[in-house]
Design a protein around this motif. Structure first.
Motif, PDB file in Angstrom:
ATOM      1  N   PHE A 116       7.052 -10.604  -8.531  1.00 46.15           N
ATOM      2  CA  PHE A 116       6.760  -9.804  -9.719  1.00 46.15           C
ATOM      3  C   PHE A 116       6.347 -10.709 -10.879  1.00 46.15           C
ATOM      4  O   PHE A 116       5.395 -10.419 -11.616  1.00 46.15           O
ATOM      5  N   SER A 117       7.080 -11.788 -11.049  1.00 43.51           N
ATOM      6  CA  SER A 117       6.826 -12.712 -12.147  1.00 43.51           C
ATOM      7  C   SER A 117       5.430 -13.328 -12.047  1.00 43.51           C
ATOM      8  O   SER A 117       4.739 -13.511 -13.057  1.00 43.51           O
ATOM      9  N   TYR A 118       5.003 -13.643 -10.828  1.00 48.06           N
ATOM     10  CA  TYR A 118       3.645 -14.161 -10.608  1.00 48.06           C
ATOM     11  C   TYR A 118       2.604 -13.094 -10.934  1.00 48.06           C
ATOM     12  O   TYR A 118       1.657 -13.326 -11.685  1.00 48.06           O
ATOM     13  N   SER A 119       2.768 -11.914 -10.316  1.00 48.00           N
ATOM     14  CA  SER A 119       1.715 -10.898 -10.357  1.00 48.00           C
ATOM     15  C   SER A 119       1.493 -10.297 -11.738  1.00 48.00           C
ATOM     16  O   SER A 119       0.374  -9.881 -12.057  1.00 48.00           O
ATOM     17  N   VAL A 120       2.520 -10.255 -12.581  1.00 43.67           N
ATOM     18  CA  VAL A 120       2.355  -9.653 -13.900  1.00 43.67           C
ATOM     19  C   VAL A 120       1.399 -10.461 -14.770  1.00 43.67           C
ATOM     20  O   VAL A 120       0.853  -9.962 -15.757  1.00 43.67           O
ATOM     21  N   ASN A 121       1.144 -11.716 -14.394  1.00 43.87           N
ATOM     22  CA  ASN A 121       0.236 -12.557 -15.165  1.00 43.87           C
ATOM     23  C   ASN A 121      -1.235 -12.272 -14.871  1.00 43.87           C
ATOM     24  O   ASN A 121      -2.113 -12.784 -15.571  1.00 43.87           O
ATOM     25  N   ASN A 122      -1.520 -11.488 -13.831  1.00 43.86           N
ATOM     26  CA  ASN A 122      -2.894 -11.126 -13.514  1.00 43.86           C
ATOM     27  C   ASN A 122      -3.306  -9.952 -14.398  1.00 43.86           C
ATOM     28  O   ASN A 122      -2.718  -8.878 -14.342  1.00 43.86           O
ATOM     29  N   ARG A 123      -4.368 -10.140 -15.189  1.00 44.26           N
ATOM     30  CA  ARG A 123      -4.802  -9.097 -16.113  1.00 44.26           C
ATOM     31  C   ARG A 123      -5.286  -7.842 -15.381  1.00 44.26           C
ATOM     32  O   ARG A 123      -5.325  -6.761 -15.961  1.00 44.26           O
ATOM     33  N   ASN A 124      -5.681  -7.988 -14.112  1.00 47.75           N
ATOM     34  CA  ASN A 124      -6.167  -6.844 -13.357  1.00 47.75           C
ATOM     35  C   ASN A 124      -5.051  -6.000 -12.761  1.00 47.75           C
ATOM     36  O   ASN A 124      -5.303  -4.916 -12.248  1.00 47.75           O
ATOM     37  N   VAL A 125      -3.834  -6.515 -12.806  1.00 54.87           N
ATOM     38  CA  VAL A 125      -2.678  -5.723 -12.367  1.00 54.87           C
ATOM     39  C   VAL A 125      -2.100  -5.058 -13.613  1.00 54.87           C
ATOM     40  O   VAL A 125      -1.654  -5.726 -14.535  1.00 54.87           O
ATOM     41  N   LYS A 126      -2.154  -3.749 -13.655  1.00 49.68           N
ATOM     42  CA  LYS A 126      -1.775  -3.010 -14.851  1.00 49.68           C
ATOM     43  C   LYS A 126      -0.251  -2.834 -14.945  1.00 49.68           C
ATOM     44  O   LYS A 126       0.440  -2.769 -13.931  1.00 49.68           O
ATOM     45  N   VAL A 127       0.236  -2.730 -16.183  1.00 48.11           N
ATOM     46  CA  VAL A 127       1.667  -2.513 -16.402  1.00 48.11           C
ATOM     47  C   VAL A 127       2.120  -1.227 -15.722  1.00 48.11           C
ATOM     48  O   VAL A 127       3.226  -1.144 -15.181  1.00 48.11           O
ATOM     49  N   GLU A 128       1.250  -0.214 -15.715  1.00 49.14           N
ATOM     50  CA  GLU A 128       1.628   1.059 -15.101  1.00 49.14           C
ATOM     51  C   GLU A 128       1.896   0.904 -13.603  1.00 49.14           C
ATOM     52  O   GLU A 128       2.655   1.686 -13.016  1.00 49.14           O
ATOM     53  N   ASP A 129       1.289  -0.139 -12.975  1.00 37.79           N
ATOM     54  CA  ASP A 129       1.572  -0.399 -11.562  1.00 37.79           C
ATOM     55  C   ASP A 129       3.042  -0.746 -11.369  1.00 37.79           C
ATOM     56  O   ASP A 129       3.659  -0.343 -10.383  1.00 37.79           O
ATOM     57  N   PHE A 130       3.615  -1.489 -12.308  1.00 38.06           N
ATOM     58  CA  PHE A 130       5.026  -1.878 -12.235  1.00 38.06           C
ATOM     59  C   PHE A 130       5.945  -0.734 -12.671  1.00 38.06           C
ATOM     60  O   PHE A 130       7.034  -0.563 -12.120  1.00 38.06           O
ATOM     61  N   LEU A 131       5.490   0.056 -13.638  1.00 39.88           N
ATOM     62  CA  LEU A 131       6.315   1.152 -14.139  1.00 39.88           C
ATOM     63  C   LEU A 131       6.389   2.291 -13.127  1.00 39.88           C
ATOM     64  O   LEU A 131       7.477   2.775 -12.791  1.00 39.88           O
ATOM     65  N   LYS A 132       5.238   2.716 -12.612  1.00 35.63           N
ATOM     66  CA  LYS A 132       5.205   3.862 -11.705  1.00 35.63           C
ATOM     67  C   LYS A 132       5.845   3.559 -10.361  1.00 35.63           C
ATOM     68  O   LYS A 132       6.417   4.437  -9.720  1.00 35.63           O
ATOM     69  N   ARG A 133       5.742   2.319  -9.914  1.00 34.17           N
ATOM     70  CA  ARG A 133       6.285   1.958  -8.604  1.00 34.17           C
ATOM     71  C   ARG A 133       7.756   1.550  -8.664  1.00 34.17           C
ATOM     72  O   ARG A 133       8.369   1.254  -7.638  1.00 34.17           O
ATOM     73  N   GLY A 134       8.335   1.516  -9.854  1.00 32.05           N
ATOM     74  CA  GLY A 134       9.768   1.276  -9.982  1.00 32.05           C
ATOM     75  C   GLY A 134      10.190  -0.169 -10.120  1.00 32.05           C
ATOM     76  O   GLY A 134      11.392  -0.478 -10.109  1.00 32.05           O
ATOM     77  N   ALA A 135       9.226  -1.086 -10.299  1.00 29.26           N
ATOM     78  CA  ALA A 135       9.566  -2.507 -10.397  1.00 29.26           C
ATOM     79  C   ALA A 135      10.377  -2.807 -11.659  1.00 29.26           C
ATOM     80  O   ALA A 135      11.365  -3.550 -11.606  1.00 29.26           O
ATOM     81  N   VAL A 136       9.978  -2.228 -12.769  1.00 28.33           N
ATOM     82  CA  VAL A 136      10.665  -2.510 -14.040  1.00 28.33           C
ATOM     83  C   VAL A 136      12.100  -2.005 -14.000  1.00 28.33           C
ATOM     84  O   VAL A 136      13.030  -2.701 -14.430  1.00 28.33           O
ATOM     85  N   SER A 137      12.307  -0.801 -13.462  1.00 29.58           N
ATOM     86  CA  SER A 137      13.667  -0.255 -13.407  1.00 29.58           C
ATOM     87  C   SER A 137      14.560  -1.094 -12.496  1.00 29.58           C
ATOM     88  O   SER A 137      15.748  -1.292 -12.785  1.00 29.58           O
ATOM     89  N   LEU A 138      13.996  -1.618 -11.401  1.00 25.58           N
ATOM     90  CA  LEU A 138      14.774  -2.484 -10.511  1.00 25.58           C
ATOM     91  C   LEU A 138      15.175  -3.783 -11.206  1.00 25.58           C
ATOM     92  O   LEU A 138      16.300  -4.277 -11.025  1.00 25.58           O
ATOM     93  N   ILE A 139      14.283  -4.324 -11.988  1.00 28.36           N
ATOM     94  CA  ILE A 139      14.591  -5.557 -12.723  1.00 28.36           C
ATOM     95  C   ILE A 139      15.704  -5.302 -13.742  1.00 28.36           C
ATOM     96  O   ILE A 139      16.612  -6.124 -13.907  1.00 28.36           O
ATOM     97  N   PHE A 140      15.660  -4.147 -14.400  1.00 26.46           N
ATOM     98  CA  PHE A 140      16.730  -3.807 -15.348  1.00 26.46           C
ATOM     99  C   PHE A 140      18.078  -3.686 -14.622  1.00 26.46           C
ATOM    100  O   PHE A 140      19.107  -4.129 -15.128  1.00 26.46           O
ATOM    101  N   GLU A 141      18.064  -3.078 -13.432  1.00 22.56           N
ATOM    102  CA  GLU A 141      19.297  -2.989 -12.643  1.00 22.56           C
ATOM    103  C   GLU A 141      19.809  -4.384 -12.286  1.00 22.56           C
ATOM    104  O   GLU A 141      21.021  -4.632 -12.308  1.00 22.56           O
ATOM    105  N   GLU A 142      18.887  -5.275 -11.979  1.00 21.28           N
ATOM    106  CA  GLU A 142      19.267  -6.624 -11.561  1.00 21.28           C
ATOM    107  C   GLU A 142      19.956  -7.384 -12.685  1.00 21.28           C
ATOM    108  O   GLU A 142      20.967  -8.064 -12.457  1.00 21.28           O
ATOM    109  N   ILE A 143      19.430  -7.294 -13.894  1.00 12.66           N
ATOM    110  CA  ILE A 143      20.028  -8.066 -14.995  1.00 12.66           C
ATOM    111  C   ILE A 143      21.333  -7.442 -15.491  1.00 12.66           C
ATOM    112  O   ILE A 143      22.050  -8.057 -16.287  1.00 12.66           O
ATOM    113  N   CYS A 144      21.635  -6.227 -14.998  1.00 16.61           N
ATOM    114  CA  CYS A 144      22.905  -5.585 -15.368  1.00 16.61           C
ATOM    115  C   CYS A 144      23.992  -5.795 -14.314  1.00 16.61           C
ATOM    116  O   CYS A 144      25.101  -5.267 -14.452  1.00 16.61           O
TER     117      CYS A 144
END
Length: 229
Positions: A116-144
């Motif tokens: 995730f950390s690698y791919s978010v740096n690609n401008r062609n990968v949109k933030v909505e790709d991480f939001l809609k697919r649940g990546a951001v919520s999983l990361i929040f669970e991880e840091i908690c």
């Protein structure tokens, strides 16, 4: 070809992207990497006993190969500059592995977070790709989690920081587009008010030689003359 050899062949190609971007078209459109890169990890995930504690027994070959696939997906999403709507499918593959591994396979979780950390740096990968697919919520669970791995938490925070930066950039781009649209509208209204449309048509009719020369065909559409707006 064994599963490991097959994955290694793909990994070799993906790692060549940083030096030779001409491979992108071949990898995506001719070799169909996106299709293979979702099918193979899904097949491997069905062979792993996700309830078994990591380290309890000798690591299976499927676990080794899926870790390599996750690493390859992250590198691909980082290096590849072609915009493709199917990138979100690759993000979902990483999310599925993350969900399956989060309780008992922390090494695979670490690889998912790094991808995730690698791919978010690609401008062609949109933030909505991480939001809609649940990546951001999983990361929040991880840091908690009550117990944290320093490496995983570091990559998680870096990912969230980059997501935040991309959201700001997208917001600024949206504002800039709205500003430019407003300027064009004002310019169009001003040109109508001053009668510039009639002038353009007049030039088009009177200087027919311009259309026959190197200048090409003059447009009758006002908006075509907004060179700097």
């Amino acid at each position: 070809m064994t599963q490991l050899a097959y994955q290694s062949a793909w990994q070799f190609l993906i790692y060549r992207l940083w030096a030779d971007n001409s491979l992108e078209e071949v990898i995506v459109n001719e070799l169909h990497f996106l299709r293979e890169a979702t099918r193979e990890p899904e097949k491997l995930m069905r062979c792993i006993d996700w309830k078994r504690k990591e380290g309890g027994e000798k690591e299976g070959k499927e676990e080794i190969i899926i870790s390599k696939w996750l690493q390859t997906l992250g590198k691909f999403l980082f290096y590849c500059r072609l915009r493709n709507e199917e990138y979100s499918v690759l993000v979902e593959s990483i999310v599925q592995a993350f969900r399956a591994a989060k309780d008992n396979y922390r090494d695979i979780v670490s690889q998912c977070v790094e991808s995730f950390s690698y791919s978010v740096n690609n401008r062609n990968v949109k933030v909505e790709d991480f939001l809609k697919r649940g990546a951001v919520s999983l990361i929040f669970e991880e840091i908690c989690r009550p117990t944290l791995n320093d490496e995983i938490i570091s990559e998680s925070l870096l990912f969230l920081m980059n997501v935040s930066e991309k959201l700001k950039e997208e917001e600024e781009d949206e504002k800039e587009r709205a500003k430019r649209k407003g300027l064009k509208r004002k310019a169009f209204e001003k040109m109508e008010e001053e009668g510039y449309e009639d002038i353009i048509i007049c030039f088009h009719e009177r200087f027919d030689f311009l259309n026959r020369g190197r200048f090409g065909v003059l447009s009758l559409c006002i908006s075509d003359y907004f060179v700097n707006v």
